[in-house]
Design a protein around this motif. Structure first.
Motif, mmCIF file in Angstrom:
data_model
loop_
_atom_site.group_PDB
_atom_site.id
_atom_site.type_symbol
_atom_site.label_atom_id
_atom_site.label_comp_id
_atom_site.label_asym_id
_atom_site.label_seq_id
_atom_site.Cartn_x
_atom_site.Cartn_y
_atom_site.Cartn_z
ATOM 1 N N ALA A 93 45.129 -17.016 14.913
ATOM 2 C CA ALA A 93 44.870 -18.435 14.695
ATOM 3 C C ALA A 93 45.899 -19.263 15.464
ATOM 4 O O ALA A 93 47.054 -18.858 15.619
ATOM 5 C CB ALA A 93 44.944 -18.757 13.203
ATOM 6 N N VAL A 94 45.465 -20.413 15.948
ATOM 7 C CA VAL A 94 46.304 -21.235 16.831
ATOM 8 C C VAL A 94 46.911 -22.399 16.057
ATOM 9 O O VAL A 94 46.210 -23.114 15.338
ATOM 10 C CB VAL A 94 45.460 -21.769 18.009
ATOM 11 C CG1 VAL A 94 46.255 -22.761 18.839
ATOM 12 C CG2 VAL A 94 44.983 -20.602 18.873
ATOM 13 N N VAL A 95 48.208 -22.574 16.196
ATOM 14 C CA VAL A 95 48.900 -23.725 15.613
ATOM 15 C C VAL A 95 48.581 -24.956 16.455
ATOM 16 O O VAL A 95 48.612 -24.899 17.685
ATOM 17 C CB VAL A 95 50.427 -23.488 15.593
ATOM 18 C CG1 VAL A 95 51.152 -24.716 15.060
ATOM 19 C CG2 VAL A 95 50.758 -22.264 14.747
ATOM 20 N N GLU A 96 48.237 -26.056 15.796
ATOM 21 C CA GLU A 96 47.941 -27.284 16.540
ATOM 22 C C GLU A 96 49.137 -27.697 17.396
ATOM 23 O O GLU A 96 50.295 -27.474 17.026
ATOM 24 C CB GLU A 96 47.576 -28.419 15.575
ATOM 25 C CG GLU A 96 46.233 -28.232 14.881
ATOM 26 C CD GLU A 96 45.066 -28.326 15.830
ATOM 27 O OE1 GLU A 96 45.235 -28.942 16.905
ATOM 28 O OE2 GLU A 96 43.991 -27.788 15.514
ATOM 29 N N ALA A 136 57.251 -26.657 15.038
ATOM 30 C CA ALA A 136 57.536 -26.687 13.600
ATOM 31 C C ALA A 136 56.987 -25.466 12.876
ATOM 32 O O ALA A 136 57.334 -25.225 11.726
ATOM 33 C CB ALA A 136 56.950 -27.953 12.972
ATOM 34 N N ARG A 137 56.121 -24.715 13.541
ATOM 35 C CA ARG A 137 55.530 -23.520 12.939
ATOM 36 C C ARG A 137 55.653 -22.336 13.890
ATOM 37 O O ARG A 137 55.508 -22.494 15.109
ATOM 38 C CB ARG A 137 54.057 -23.745 12.593
ATOM 39 C CG ARG A 137 53.822 -24.714 11.454
ATOM 40 C CD ARG A 137 52.344 -24.811 11.129
ATOM 41 N NE ARG A 137 52.095 -25.757 10.063
ATOM 42 C CZ ARG A 137 52.056 -25.431 8.777
ATOM 43 N NH1 ARG A 137 52.251 -24.176 8.418
ATOM 44 N NH2 ARG A 137 51.818 -26.349 7.854
ATOM 45 N N CYS A 138 55.870 -21.167 13.319
ATOM 46 C CA CYS A 138 55.938 -19.944 14.118
ATOM 47 C C CYS A 138 54.605 -19.713 14.799
ATOM 48 O O CYS A 138 53.549 -19.817 14.171
ATOM 49 C CB CYS A 138 56.294 -18.757 13.222
ATOM 50 S SG CYS A 138 56.251 -17.156 14.068
ATOM 51 N N ASN A 139 54.631 -19.396 16.082
ATOM 52 C CA ASN A 139 53.413 -19.192 16.859
ATOM 53 C C ASN A 139 52.600 -18.011 16.349
ATOM 54 O O ASN A 139 51.389 -17.950 16.564
ATOM 55 C CB ASN A 139 53.778 -18.976 18.331
ATOM 56 C CG ASN A 139 52.592 -19.024 19.247
ATOM 57 O OD1 ASN A 139 51.953 -18.014 19.525
ATOM 58 N ND2 ASN A 139 52.274 -20.222 19.724
ATOM 59 N N TYR A 140 53.251 -17.105 15.637
ATOM 60 C CA TYR A 140 52.556 -15.905 15.171
ATOM 61 C C TYR A 140 52.191 -15.968 13.687
ATOM 62 O O TYR A 140 51.028 -15.864 13.328
ATOM 63 C CB TYR A 140 53.399 -14.660 15.436
ATOM 64 C CG TYR A 140 52.732 -13.370 15.002
ATOM 65 C CD1 TYR A 140 51.659 -12.849 15.713
ATOM 66 C CD2 TYR A 140 53.160 -12.689 13.864
ATOM 67 C CE1 TYR A 140 51.022 -11.686 15.310
ATOM 68 C CE2 TYR A 140 52.538 -11.520 13.457
ATOM 69 C CZ TYR A 140 51.477 -11.021 14.178
ATOM 70 O OH TYR A 140 50.848 -9.873 13.778
ATOM 71 N N CYS A 141 53.175 -16.159 12.817
ATOM 72 C CA CYS A 141 52.902 -16.125 11.368
ATOM 73 C C CYS A 141 52.724 -17.508 10.760
ATOM 74 O O CYS A 141 52.364 -17.622 9.594
ATOM 75 C CB CYS A 141 54.008 -15.367 10.639
ATOM 76 S SG CYS A 141 55.568 -16.285 10.520
#
Length: 386
Positions: free
Chosen positions: A221-224, A230-235
């Protein structure tokens, strides 16, 4: 400079020009051929292939790429300095927006080169914010990262003093928490969590999508874009105090070496060189589609040796993307337009993939692989849009 998508390309203008001048006629002609003269699935497949090939020729001969100003994702001092300045402004005592300041310092870190002075300063700035938010352990971690990243020698005494204060405060907090636990009380909520509650909820469907994908596709799933720092690209965790960057691009940041390693193994080794431009030309849909392609390829020990599997996969799924757009009595002009646009976007992504990833060697050596990857990108662009 802000954290919104910078330099977004307008693909619709050049596509609309091509659609009105040539592609619309090609789509109508392909539809009439499918309905009138194609008696077998093989005949229909040839018509679809010719339709796709004609659009590819139009894209590559029309100078579309030159209009988009696509370029390699390069880390540099100018962008790193600009993000760092934004973070400093948000940290200012009159503003005290520490969480937003952290995001900009993370962006600065992502745009710095390994072991550069710029990275050392950004880590040091992040340690200051950690100190303000009473994240003493994270403050110490950032101090050590700064020291290991060529932090300016003349400021090292200040860094050492901050580390000492953080260590002392950490010992004090641990002693208080130990007494509270002994007496049956819970530890107090951390200040940064209280500030987080004051921030508006993130408009990000990545967590929902991640649950739909299932455990075997965890991490795809892709982080906006607005939340990349602000969010880990993986978890997708929000451990933004200690994010570490991908050294190959300015987009991906991770909460740990473990997440970085897993992301690289599962998909990022293929998307790293073009993910920034994927955001620019197609947004989250293009990034999600190519990440699914990358995950399929990463599951193979060797791409050239897996041609038979790719052929089977595309035969089952790939051509349905074209078939659904060209056939059927209820197909409208808008369906043709959407399909044509996806082929248009697919070819640009395919070119970037050939130029910037190791898959380019496979495509050059074996045209079958090149075609199969094109169809795979088209399939996932269509499925992600539905």
């Amino acid at each position: 400079m802000d954290l919104k998508l910078a330099g977004k390309c307008n693909l619709l203008a050049p596509f609309e020009k091509l659609w009105q001048s040539q592609i619309k006629y090609l789509a109508e002609h392909a539809l009439s051929c499918c309905l009138a003269s194609c008696t077998t699935s093989t005949d229909a497949q040839r018509v679809r292939e010719r339709f796709v090939d004609r659009i590819i020729i139009l894209v590559r001969s029309g100078g579309i790429r030159d209009q988009l100003n696509l370029a390699l994702d390069v880390k540099g001092h100018v962008a790193a300095l600009a993000y760092r300045a934004q973070g400093t402004a948000l940290y200012h005592p009159r503003v005290c927006n520490y969480i937003e300041a952290l995001k900009y310092f993370n962006a600065s870190i992502a745009h710095t080169e390994l072991n550069s002075v710029d990275r050392g300063i950004a880590y040091a700035n992040r340690s200051i914010v950690c100190m303000e938010l009473h994240q003493y352990e994270d403050c110490v971690a950032n101090v050590r990262l700064a020291r290991a990243s060529n932090y300016p020698v003349r400021f090292l005494p200040k860094l050492a003093a901050r580390e000492a204060r953080a260590q002392h405060a950490l010992q004090h907090v641990r002693a208080i928490n130990a007494r509270k636990q002994k007496n049956g009380h819970r530890s107090a909520e951390r200040n940064w969590q209280q500030q987080e509650k004051k921030q508006p909820a993130a408009a990000n469907g990545a967590e929902e999508l991640s649950t739909k994908l299932g455990p075997h596709l965890h991490g795809l799933a892709v982080v906006e874009y607005e939340h990349l720092y602000a969010r880990c690209n993986y978890c997708h965790s929000r451990r933004l105090f200690t994010f570490i960057p991908c050294e190959g691009c300015t987009v991906a940041m991770f909460c740990s070496v473990a997440c970085l390693t897993e992301a690289y193994r599962k998909y990022h080794r293929y998307e790293c060189g073009l993910v920034r431009d994927l955001w620019r030309i197609g947004g989250a849909g293009a990034v999600t589609a190519f990440r699914r392609v990358a995950a399929e390829l990463a599951s193979f020990p060797d791409v050239p040796s897996s041609v038979e599997y790719l052929e089977l996969f595309v035969a089952m799924k790939g051509y349905c993307a074209v078939a659904d757009g060209l056939e059927g009595a209820t197909v409208q002009e808008n369906d043709h337009r959407q399909l044509s646009y996806r082929i248009f976007l697919t070819d640009i992504i395919h070119q970037l993939m050939v130029e910037r990833t190791v898959l380019g060697f496979c495509c050059i050596e074996d045209p079958r692989i090149s075609r199969l990857l094109f169809e795979l990108i088209l399939y996932y662009l269509t499925s992600c849009a539905d």
